[in-house]
Design an enzyme around this catalytic site. Structure first.
Site, short mmCIF file in Angstrom:
data_model
loop_
_atom_site.label_atom_id
_atom_site.label_comp_id
_atom_site.label_asym_id
_atom_site.label_seq_id
_atom_site.Cartn_x
_atom_site.Cartn_y
_atom_site.Cartn_z
N ASP A 1 21.18 2.21 53.66
CA ASP A 1 20.09 3.18 53.58
C ASP A 1 20.57 4.50 52.97
O ASP A 1 21.63 5.01 53.37
CB ASP A 1 19.58 3.41 55.01
CG ASP A 1 18.33 4.26 55.08
OD1 ASP A 1 17.31 3.82 54.52
OD2 ASP A 1 18.36 5.34 55.69
N HIS B 1 9.00 -1.05 52.00
CA HIS B 1 8.27 -0.48 53.13
C HIS B 1 8.00 1.02 52.97
O HIS B 1 7.41 1.62 53.87
CB HIS B 1 9.07 -0.74 54.41
CG HIS B 1 10.41 -0.06 54.34
ND1 HIS B 1 11.41 -0.50 53.50
CD2 HIS B 1 10.90 1.03 54.97
CE1 HIS B 1 12.45 0.31 53.61
NE2 HIS B 1 12.16 1.25 54.50
N ASP B 2 8.47 1.62 51.89
CA ASP B 2 8.22 3.04 51.65
C ASP B 2 7.25 3.26 50.50
O ASP B 2 6.96 4.40 50.14
CB ASP B 2 9.53 3.77 51.28
CG ASP B 2 10.55 3.78 52.40
OD1 ASP B 2 10.14 3.77 53.57
OD2 ASP B 2 11.75 3.80 52.09
N GLU C 1 20.76 1.90 48.64
CA GLU C 1 19.54 2.62 48.29
C GLU C 1 19.95 4.00 47.81
O GLU C 1 20.59 4.75 48.55
CB GLU C 1 18.63 2.75 49.51
CG GLU C 1 17.30 3.39 49.13
CD GLU C 1 16.57 4.00 50.31
OE1 GLU C 1 15.33 4.07 50.25
OE2 GLU C 1 17.21 4.42 51.29
C1 NOJ Z 1 15.02 5.22 53.46
C2 NOJ Z 1 14.21 4.22 54.23
O1 NOJ Z 1 13.80 3.21 53.37
C3 NOJ Z 1 13.07 4.99 54.87
O2 NOJ Z 1 12.12 4.14 55.44
C4 NOJ Z 1 13.65 5.94 55.89
O3 NOJ Z 1 12.64 6.76 56.41
C5 NOJ Z 1 14.71 6.85 55.25
N1 NOJ Z 1 15.60 6.13 54.39
C6 NOJ Z 1 15.53 7.53 56.30
O4 NOJ Z 1 16.36 6.60 56.95
#
Ligand code: NOJ
Length: 548
Positions: A196, A320-321, A246
């Site tokens: 992440d 999911h974002d 990511e």
């Molecule tokens: C990226 C994740 O995909 C997201 O869902 C999260 O809120 C942030 N990182 C913080 O961990």
């Protein structure tokens, strides 16, 4: 490890995938129930977003214990069963490692707050001069990135929610703790990891205000980032794992280094530049029509740049974002099938490893919520207030949320047309879009012409044709903003991929060498090719793949 180029990875958001125990909340046993479906789709590895012990302020990205499973999702025995049952079907499991921050409920943070100096050094506890906040940096969820703790007379850094405190990777003890967590999960049979926001872990040596922005230029791809990733991989046997980072607000140069095998960092990375082409002035909360020219330019830049630098892209539209891609770049009404399959073609046949986010393979759409009470995401709820405070009307604010909220991708998986879409027997934690009666897996899995069937074909093409995984890429139609077209080649073999990004008809030239073509794939029943004129007419949202 080179077979990652042949893989297709499927992302599961367990909270919304399948509820096995009737509490309205998806769980690990729910995932196990659906393994046959995933095997039928043909994917290889499953990336599960966090299900570790967590207060769930950011849906599990606020981890309180990296080795324990949150009871909402099940037990360690459930996970072991999932690993074993996945293994029987050739499906490996990838976990989401949230190593930039922990929850403030984590034992390390709790000890820090109780005054233990060892644990204060696990985070960034900073004296603010004269009671001043250390820097003007902003949290990505809105507001200051610093929180004051009166009992310690210090501020701590949180780039995300106030309950997500940033870890101090400068401290070697922190790095050792995190390596141990990786080893723990590897020993359980986990095959890979998604890291992440991993390019945010290296913070600068001095704290200074950002006169130009929110602070991100000081900590994105920070000073020791490559060193930290190399060390993490070296000490945890990184070469045996599937690894993807990511990368937030990153650059091509850094992504080449993150993913070039010679650097021994990660196998591949996600970047988000192509998903900001409808942000007005780069602002997520200001609506704008998608800029297709910018989209094309970004794909050219990243595809060619990564190829030349021997880097490797993780290819994706949805997670999911993100809002659902068919609602964002497609036409979910008049051309739902065509636009969903065209967008899939764009991603799956480029150079890189494709990721499918649950529900994308059946063309799930945004839910089009109309009231703030329907949202669950902390970022959306914060921004609702921020946008109103900026003077936007309620109607405009709700319109922005409906387009941009992360909850768009988090609605429950639509399995069938029964109550609650076959996701649960009870009301789920978040509302299901009304269209589940039409858009669901039961309606598509065994249909010849369905979005699901088309995804299966795309996955199969990668398995059967080394060109898809290993071939070079070159772009065509570069000056036409409506057509995204490229060639893939390996040895003597060459494929041509055309995608009409719009709802209008477009005519393109048939390239030389393509006169005696074979149709590999298309999302219309037949191709409209005029051999005499050497032209192809592409209908609305048409995708067409020819080989020489
Ligand atoms: C990226 C994740 O995909 C997201 O869902 C999260 O809120 C942030 N990182 C913080 O961990």
């Amino acid at each position: 490890m080179t077979d990652f180029k042949r893989k297709v990875i499927y992302q599961i958001y367990p909270k919304s995938f399948k509820d096995s125990d009737g509490d309205g909340f998806g769980d690990l046993r729910g995932v196990t129930e659906k393994l046959d479906y995933l095997q039928d789709l043909g994917v290889d590895d499953l990336w599960l977003t966090p299900f570790f012990l967590s207060p769930q302020n950011d849906n599990g990205y606020d981890v309180a214990d990296y080795r324990r499973i949150d009871p909402k999702f099940g037990t360690m025995a459930d996970l072991e069963e999932l690993i074993a049952e996945g293994g029987k079907r050739g499906l490996g499991l990838m976990l989401d490692m949230v190593f930039n921050h922990t929850s403030t409920s984590h034992e390390w943070f709790r000890r820090a707050m109780a005054g233990d100096e060892k644990y204060q050094k696990y985070y960034f506890f900073v004296d603010g001069e004269g009671g001043q906040v250390p820097t003007n940096w902003q949290s990505k969820f809105g507001g200051s990135a610093w929180e004051y703790v009166p009992s310690l007379r210090k501020w701590y850094l949180h780039l995300f929610d106030v309950t997500q405190a940033d870890l101090n990777w400068e401290n070697p003890e922190v790095r050792e703790e995190l390596k141990d967590i990786i080893r723990f999960w590897k020993d359980k049979g986990i095959k890979g990891f998604r890291f992440d926001v991993v390019n945010l872990i290296s913070k600068p040596d001095i704290w200074e205000d950002d006169a130009e922005g929110d602070g991100r230029r000081f900590y994105s791809d920070g000073p020791r980032i490559h060193e930290y990733l190399q060390e993490l991989m070296r000490d945890t046997g990184g070469e045996e794992m599937i690894t993807v980072g990511e990368m937030s607000s990153t650059t091509l140069e850094h992504c080449i280094r993150y993913s070039n095998p010679e650097e021994k960092e990660l196998l591949m990375c996600f970047n988000f530049h192509h998903l900001k082409i409808d942000y007005n002035n780069g602002q997520k909360w200001e609506l704008m029509e998608p800029n297709l020219t910018a989209l094309k330019q970004l794909f050219v830049e990243w595809q060619i740049g990564m190829q030349e630098g021997n880097g490797w892209n993780a290819l994706f539209w949805c997670n999911h974002d993100q809002p659902r891609i068919v609602s964002r770049l497609g036409n979910e009404e008049a051309y739902w099938y065509e636009s969903a399959t065209m967008l899939a073609t764009v991603i799956h046949l480029m150079r890189g490893t494709p990721y499918i986010f649950q529900g994308e393979e059946i063309g799930m759409t945004n839910p089009h919520y109309t009231s703030v009470s329907q949202y669950r995401d902390i970022e959306s709820i914060n921004y609702y207030e921020i946008l109103l405070a900026q003077g936007k009307s309620k109607a405009e604010t709700l319109e922005i949320l409906a387009a941009r909220s992360r909850d768009n991708g988090r609605t429950p998986m639509q399995w069938d047309d029964t109550a609650y879409a076959g996701f649960s027997e009870t009301e789920p934690w978040i509302e299901i879009p009304d269209n589940y009666k039409m858009i669901n897996t039961a309606a598509q899995q065994y249909e010849e012409r369905s979005i699901f069937a088309y995804y299966k074909q795309l996955i199969r093409l990668r398995k059967d044709n080394p060109l898809v995984a290993d071939g070079d890429i070159a772009f065509m139609e570069e000056d036409n903003p409506h057509i995204l077209a490229y060639q893939r080649s390996l040895g003597e073999e060459r494929w041509f991929v055309w995608n009409n990004l719009t709802g209008d008809q477009e005519t393109v030239r048939l390239p030389r060498g393509c006169e005696h073509h074979r149709i590999i794939l298309g999302n219309y029943e037949s191709a409209d090719i005029n051999q005499e004129k050497c032209e192809i007419t592409l209908r609305p949202y048409e995708a067409l793949v020819l080989s020489e």
